[in-house]
Write a protein that holds these residues in place. Structure first.
Motif, PDB file in Angstrom:
ATOM      1  N   VAL A  78      28.591  40.906  45.397  1.00 51.58           N
ATOM      2  CA  VAL A  78      28.453  41.815  44.253  1.00 51.58           C
ATOM      3  C   VAL A  78      29.578  42.837  44.264  1.00 51.58           C
ATOM      4  O   VAL A  78      30.083  43.225  45.329  1.00 51.58           O
ATOM      5  N   GLY A  79      29.976  43.258  43.097  1.00 52.50           N
ATOM      6  CA  GLY A  79      30.987  44.297  42.980  1.00 52.50           C
ATOM      7  C   GLY A  79      32.367  43.839  43.403  1.00 52.50           C
ATOM      8  O   GLY A  79      32.730  42.664  43.283  1.00 52.50           O
ATOM      9  N   ASP A  80      33.134  44.778  43.938  1.00 57.73           N
ATOM     10  CA  ASP A  80      34.500  44.545  44.340  1.00 57.73           C
ATOM     11  C   ASP A  80      34.517  44.091  45.804  1.00 57.73           C
ATOM     12  O   ASP A  80      34.243  44.902  46.699  1.00 57.73           O
ATOM     13  N   VAL A  81      34.809  42.818  46.036  1.00 51.88           N
ATOM     14  CA  VAL A  81      34.824  42.250  47.382  1.00 51.88           C
ATOM     15  C   VAL A  81      36.123  41.476  47.592  1.00 51.88           C
ATOM     16  O   VAL A  81      36.726  41.002  46.628  1.00 51.88           O
ATOM     17  N   PRO A  82      36.558  41.317  48.846  1.00 46.52           N
ATOM     18  CA  PRO A  82      37.762  40.536  49.085  1.00 46.52           C
ATOM     19  C   PRO A  82      37.506  39.041  48.852  1.00 46.52           C
ATOM     20  O   PRO A  82      36.358  38.585  48.916  1.00 46.52           O
TER      21      PRO A  82
END
Length: 86
Positions: A78-82
Motif C-alpha cells: 500500500v502507498g509508496d513502496v520500493p
C-alpha cells in the motif's frame, strides 16, 4: 521444530536529505500475530492514518532450528513502496 508462519509488516517513510528530494526508507519491521493484524496496519497506512507513506505485508515460513527460511510472499503493498524484484 516445524516451520512456522511469520507475518511481517514493513513500513516505509520519507526521510529528508541534506540535498535533493526526500528519500524513501524502510522503518523498523513489525512482527504481527496474524494476517488480520497485518492487514489492519496496512489499511491504516493506506487511509493516511499514520506517519508512514507506504507498507508491505509479507508472509514467510521459518524453521529457525534448521536455519530454513522460505521465500517471502507479499500479501499487500500500500502507498509508496520500493519496487520488489521477482
Amino acid at each position: 521444530m516445524a516451520a512456522t508462519q511469520r507475518i511481517v509488516f514493513q513500513p516505509y517513510a520519507r526521510r529528508k536529505q541534506a540535498r535533493g528530494a526526500p528519500k524513501l526508507e524502510a522503518c523498523t519491521p513489525i512482527l504481527c500475530r496474524d494476517v488480520e493484524e497485518g492487514m489492519h496496519r496496512a489499511e491504516k497506512v493506506a487511509a493516511g492514518g499514520t506517519l508512514f507513506v507506504g507498507a508491505h505485508l509479507v508472509r514467510s515460513m521459518v524453521d529457525e532450528d534448521a536455519g530454513d527460511y522460505g521465500e517471502p510472499e507479499i500479501l499487500a503493498a500500500v502507498g509508496d513502496v520500493p519496487d520488489v524484484e521477482d
